[in-house]
Design a protein around this motif. Structure first.
Motif, short mmCIF file in Angstrom:
data_model
loop_
_atom_site.label_atom_id
_atom_site.label_comp_id
_atom_site.label_asym_id
_atom_site.label_seq_id
_atom_site.Cartn_x
_atom_site.Cartn_y
_atom_site.Cartn_z
N ILE A 1 24.43 0.39 -28.56
CA ILE A 1 25.87 0.68 -28.51
C ILE A 1 26.40 0.35 -27.12
CG2 ILE A 1 27.52 2.59 -28.46
CD1 ILE A 1 26.10 3.66 -30.91
N PHE A 2 27.53 -0.35 -27.10
CA PHE A 2 28.18 -0.75 -25.85
C PHE A 2 29.46 0.07 -25.71
CE2 PHE A 2 31.04 -3.31 -23.31
CZ PHE A 2 30.21 -3.82 -22.31
N THR A 3 29.65 0.72 -24.55
CA THR A 3 30.84 1.54 -24.36
C THR A 3 31.61 1.10 -23.12
OG1 THR A 3 29.60 3.16 -23.05
CG2 THR A 3 29.82 3.61 -25.40
N THR A 4 32.91 1.33 -23.15
CA THR A 4 33.73 1.18 -21.94
C THR A 4 34.48 2.48 -21.72
OG1 THR A 4 35.64 0.34 -23.14
CG2 THR A 4 34.07 -1.29 -22.32
N GLY A 5 34.62 2.89 -20.48
CA GLY A 5 35.30 4.14 -20.17
C GLY A 5 35.60 4.23 -18.69
N PHE A 6 35.73 5.46 -18.21
CA PHE A 6 36.12 5.69 -16.82
C PHE A 6 35.18 6.69 -16.17
CE2 PHE A 6 39.78 4.09 -18.95
CZ PHE A 6 40.47 3.34 -18.01
N SER A 7 34.92 6.48 -14.88
CA SER A 7 34.08 7.43 -14.14
C SER A 7 34.95 8.59 -13.62
CB SER A 7 33.42 6.73 -12.96
OG SER A 7 34.39 6.43 -11.99
N LEU B 1 39.88 -0.75 -21.37
CA LEU B 1 39.17 -2.01 -21.61
C LEU B 1 38.84 -2.14 -23.09
CD1 LEU B 1 36.66 -2.16 -18.64
CD2 LEU B 1 38.45 -3.81 -19.12
N LEU B 2 39.29 -3.23 -23.70
CA LEU B 2 38.95 -3.47 -25.10
C LEU B 2 37.78 -4.45 -25.16
CD1 LEU B 2 42.45 -3.95 -26.75
CD2 LEU B 2 41.27 -1.85 -26.22
N PRO B 3 36.64 -4.04 -25.72
CA PRO B 3 35.51 -4.96 -25.80
C PRO B 3 35.54 -5.81 -27.07
CG PRO B 3 34.80 -2.73 -26.36
CD PRO B 3 36.29 -2.68 -26.16
N SER C 1 25.56 -13.24 -28.04
CA SER C 1 25.45 -11.92 -27.40
C SER C 1 26.23 -11.84 -26.09
CB SER C 1 24.00 -11.49 -27.20
OG SER C 1 23.37 -12.23 -26.21
N ILE C 2 27.49 -12.23 -26.19
CA ILE C 2 28.42 -12.10 -25.05
C ILE C 2 29.47 -11.05 -25.41
CG2 ILE C 2 30.20 -13.27 -23.68
CD1 ILE C 2 28.74 -15.77 -23.83
N VAL C 3 29.79 -10.18 -24.46
CA VAL C 3 30.88 -9.23 -24.64
C VAL C 3 32.03 -9.66 -23.73
CG1 VAL C 3 31.63 -6.86 -24.26
CG2 VAL C 3 29.41 -7.29 -25.26
N TYR C 4 33.22 -9.76 -24.32
CA TYR C 4 34.42 -10.10 -23.56
C TYR C 4 35.21 -8.81 -23.37
CZ TYR C 4 33.20 -14.79 -25.09
OH TYR C 4 32.53 -15.95 -25.33
N LEU C 5 35.55 -8.49 -22.13
CA LEU C 5 36.30 -7.26 -21.84
C LEU C 5 37.71 -7.62 -21.41
CD1 LEU C 5 33.76 -5.06 -19.89
CD2 LEU C 5 34.31 -5.04 -22.30
N CYS C 6 38.68 -7.20 -22.23
CA CYS C 6 40.08 -7.46 -21.91
C CYS C 6 40.73 -6.12 -21.60
CB CYS C 6 40.80 -8.08 -23.10
SG CYS C 6 39.89 -9.37 -23.90
N GLY C 7 41.38 -6.03 -20.46
CA GLY C 7 42.04 -4.79 -20.12
C GLY C 7 43.52 -4.88 -20.40
#
Length: 333
Positions: free
Chosen positions: A231-237, A268-270, A277-283
């Motif tokens: 599982i790949f996640t995007t978030g904030f610290s 960030l939308l992944p 197997s590339i993830v594109y991150l668009c903010g």
């Protein structure tokens, strides 16, 4: 020893289309909702637009670019703003829309440009008690559609009959941020305002795995499945820096990889391409798209490159693989 890691994707670069292949004069919706605002498939691009007194989106054929007539027919039928749209993976002329009016509608889009706006959906799905912010078609089973609303419900629909297949209740205690299927549609991953990432088996209607606070920050988290079930996640610290994380379900406690990125505040939308197997991150609100390669060896998440444009982006859509121009070596659009 090699200093530079061997990678097939060292020379991947982004290229904007020329001005004559763009669409102009589209009034993109101003709703403050963290969805992607647009959806694309090999035939059409659909964009949620501003509309008085209801909700609408516009559907444009990919072949017909340029300035869009301000009287161009829309798809109207919702009585409140449209929050999310998704093309059916099995039929390029079918699109679903979710709205603040608590309904989900499924539309048949003709191949020719209609003279009038399309107002009659093929089927209207009613079952949510609050606005519906997320929809997603099942990747492999035909006519199965998932919707998630602000009533903390996830509902699976049989679109052919318009009936509710099952409702996942009492699993989420707060607003659901996003829902993603795995590759064959046997599991769901959801992120929620209660700071938990859940993996759900919809057939058993139970939570298979759960992780509290994958990212410490308070802002929305996104999660998607990789092809191998990670599982790949995007978030904030805590310091509200943007982070990305990679997790293994067998050991959900500690991340395989966790990286800080920058201090921008857009979600960030992944977008994931399982073939390369590339993830594109668009903010949202960024003017750049970063892409990363996910591998099986440490450090697992490899930064590849950034594509930067002059304009900040409001919404993003990802073309399915069969819509790409292979003769131009295009691997994503």
């Amino acid at each position: 020893r090699r200093v530079v890691r061997q990678s097939k994707f060292r020379h991947v670069f982004g290229q904007p289309v020329k001005a004559d292949q763009m669409y102009e004069d589209i009034r993109v919706s101003k709703v403050t909702w963290d969805s992607s605002f647009c959806a694309v498939n090999p035939k059409f691009v659909a964009i949620i637009v501003e509309s008085g007194g209801g909700g609408a989106f516009i559907v444009l054929p990919l072949a017909k670019t340029g300035r869009v007539d301000k009287n161009h027919p829309l798809v109207t039928g919702h009585t409140a703003p449209v929050l999310d749209i998704d093309w059916c993976p099995h039929n390029d002329n079918v699109i679903a829309s979710a709205s603040e009016d608590t309904t989900v509608m499924v539309w048949q889009i003709p191949d020719y440009v209609p003279v009038r706006s399309i107002t009659e959906p093929v089927v209207t799905l009613e079952g949510h008690s609050k606005r519906v912010g997320i929809i997603s078609w099942h990747p492999t089973a035909r006519n199965v559609l998932l919707s998630a609303g602000c009533d903390n419900l996830v509902i699976l629909w049989n679109v052919g009959t318009g009936e509710m297949l099952l409702a996942l209740e009492d699993m989420h205690t707060d607003l659901i941020y996003n829902v993603g299927w795995n590759r064959n549609g046997s599991l769901l991953v959801t992120t929620c305002k209660d700071k938990k990432v859940r993996v759900i088996d919809p057939r058993k209607q139970q939570i298979v795995a759960e992780k509290t606070k994958p990212h410490d920050g308070a802002r929305p988290i996104r999660a998607i499945f990789m092809a191998d079930g990670k599982i790949f996640t995007t978030g904030f610290s805590k310091m509200s820096e943007r982070q990305l994380g990679l997790w293994d379900l067998k050991n959900f406690e500690d991340p395989i990889a966790l990286q800080e990125m920058d201090t921008s505040n857009g979600v960030l939308l992944p977008f994931y391409d399982p073939d390369s197997s590339i993830v594109y991150l668009c903010g949202k609100g960024d003017s750049s798209i970063r892409y990363f390669e996910i591998t099986d060896e440490a450090p697992y998440v490899h930064y590849l490159n950034t594509y930067s444009s002059k304009e900040p982006q409001r919404g993003m859509g990802f073309m399915p693989k069969r819509g790409l121009d292979v003769s131009k070596c295009e691997i994503a659009r």
